[in-house]
Design an enzyme around this catalytic site. Structure first.
Site, mmCIF file in Angstrom:
data_model
loop_
_atom_site.group_PDB
_atom_site.id
_atom_site.type_symbol
_atom_site.label_atom_id
_atom_site.label_comp_id
_atom_site.label_asym_id
_atom_site.label_seq_id
_atom_site.Cartn_x
_atom_site.Cartn_y
_atom_site.Cartn_z
ATOM 1 N N ASN A 48 45.921 37.188 40.585
ATOM 2 C CA ASN A 48 44.747 37.855 40.017
ATOM 3 C C ASN A 48 44.347 39.015 40.922
ATOM 4 O O ASN A 48 44.465 38.949 42.157
ATOM 5 C CB ASN A 48 43.594 36.876 39.785
ATOM 6 C CG ASN A 48 43.144 36.111 40.997
ATOM 7 O OD1 ASN A 48 43.924 35.856 41.907
ATOM 8 N ND2 ASN A 48 41.886 35.742 41.039
ATOM 9 N N ILE A 49 43.910 40.087 40.286
ATOM 10 C CA ILE A 49 43.503 41.304 40.998
ATOM 11 C C ILE A 49 42.133 41.703 40.463
ATOM 12 O O ILE A 49 42.007 42.114 39.296
ATOM 13 C CB ILE A 49 44.531 42.442 40.788
ATOM 14 C CG1 ILE A 49 45.924 41.993 41.239
ATOM 15 C CG2 ILE A 49 44.093 43.703 41.537
ATOM 16 C CD1 ILE A 49 47.062 42.921 40.822
ATOM 17 N N GLU A 50 41.105 41.522 41.289
ATOM 18 C CA GLU A 50 39.736 41.763 40.828
ATOM 19 C C GLU A 50 39.314 43.205 41.078
ATOM 20 O O GLU A 50 40.015 43.985 41.737
ATOM 21 C CB GLU A 50 38.789 40.766 41.520
ATOM 22 C CG GLU A 50 39.138 39.337 41.129
ATOM 23 C CD GLU A 50 38.153 38.295 41.601
ATOM 24 O OE1 GLU A 50 37.334 38.589 42.506
ATOM 25 O OE2 GLU A 50 38.205 37.173 41.049
ATOM 26 N N CYS A 59 44.118 38.736 35.346
ATOM 27 C CA CYS A 59 44.503 37.382 35.767
ATOM 28 C C CYS A 59 45.941 37.368 36.292
ATOM 29 O O CYS A 59 46.756 38.246 35.971
ATOM 30 C CB CYS A 59 44.419 36.422 34.595
ATOM 31 S SG CYS A 59 42.765 36.102 33.990
ATOM 32 N N GLU A 61 48.318 35.404 35.427
ATOM 33 C CA GLU A 61 49.304 35.235 34.355
ATOM 34 C C GLU A 61 49.697 36.594 33.771
ATOM 35 O O GLU A 61 50.870 36.879 33.529
ATOM 36 C CB GLU A 61 48.728 34.363 33.226
ATOM 37 C CG GLU A 61 48.426 32.935 33.620
ATOM 38 C CD GLU A 61 46.997 32.742 34.117
ATOM 39 O OE1 GLU A 61 46.476 33.614 34.836
ATOM 40 O OE2 GLU A 61 46.410 31.702 33.789
ATOM 41 N N CYS A 92 43.150 31.549 30.698
ATOM 42 C CA CYS A 92 42.003 32.005 29.903
ATOM 43 C C CYS A 92 42.467 32.453 28.512
ATOM 44 O O CYS A 92 43.671 32.606 28.253
ATOM 45 C CB CYS A 92 41.276 33.139 30.624
ATOM 46 S SG CYS A 92 42.090 34.737 30.452
ATOM 47 N N CYS A 95 44.718 35.628 28.361
ATOM 48 C CA CYS A 95 46.107 35.366 28.771
ATOM 49 C C CYS A 95 46.852 34.582 27.695
ATOM 50 O O CYS A 95 48.043 34.808 27.454
ATOM 51 C CB CYS A 95 46.140 34.619 30.100
ATOM 52 S SG CYS A 95 45.623 35.650 31.495
#
Ligand code: THU
Length: 139
Positions: A48-50, A59, A61, A92, A95
């Site tokens: 995940n990369i926020e 996310c 995935e 989620c 995804c």
């Protein structure tokens, strides 16, 4: 499609755990790693990369899927996802919709909690029944 062996599940979880170390999650501090197995046996890792703007966050995935699709893959067997929670986190809704684009109903989703003491194996159809996908647009 063929079920995963215990060795294949363990390898995918190892790769997802390794990917979790790449997570950029300064806001949620919820690190997630994924390992996606292509139909021809390759493994793509994602994390995940926020983002401070929140909406652009991606996310683990989807990171894995988009890397693989970029490389030309269109068929997939399984994905393993490992997060940092006490309980495993299931993919989620967004995804799951990405999976609907590229995966059959028997695509396998392996989820694990922080220390892999809890592992669940589901099919895509179990996680997103009656999905909307390419077939609905005649593709
Ligand atoms: N996250 C994932 O990477 N995968 C999921 O299936 C659920 C949520 C990430 C997004 C965000 O960076 C953090 O977990 C908290 O929602």
């Amino acid at each position: 499609m063929k079920k995963l062996t215990k060795a294949e599940i363990d390898l995918l979880l190892d790769k997802a755990q390794e990917a979790r170390d790449h997570s950029y999650a300064p806001y949620s501090r919820y690190n997630v790693g994924a390992a996606l197995l292509t139909a021809d046996g390759q493994i793509y890792q994602g994390c995940n990369i926020e983002n401070a703007g929140f909406t652009p966050t991606v996310c683990a995935e989807r990171t894995a899927f988009f890397k693989a699709v970029y490389d030309g893959h269109r068929a997939f067997r399984a994905i393993a996802v490992i997060a940092t929670g006490e309980e495993q986190g299931f993919p989620c809704g967004v995804c799951r919709q990405v999976m609907a684009e590229f995966c059959d109903k028997d695509f396998i989703i392996v989820t694990a909690n922080r220390d892999r003491s809890k592992v669940d194996v589901s099919t895509f159809e179990q996680l997103l029944p009656h999905s909307f996908g390419p077939k609905d647009l005649g593709v």
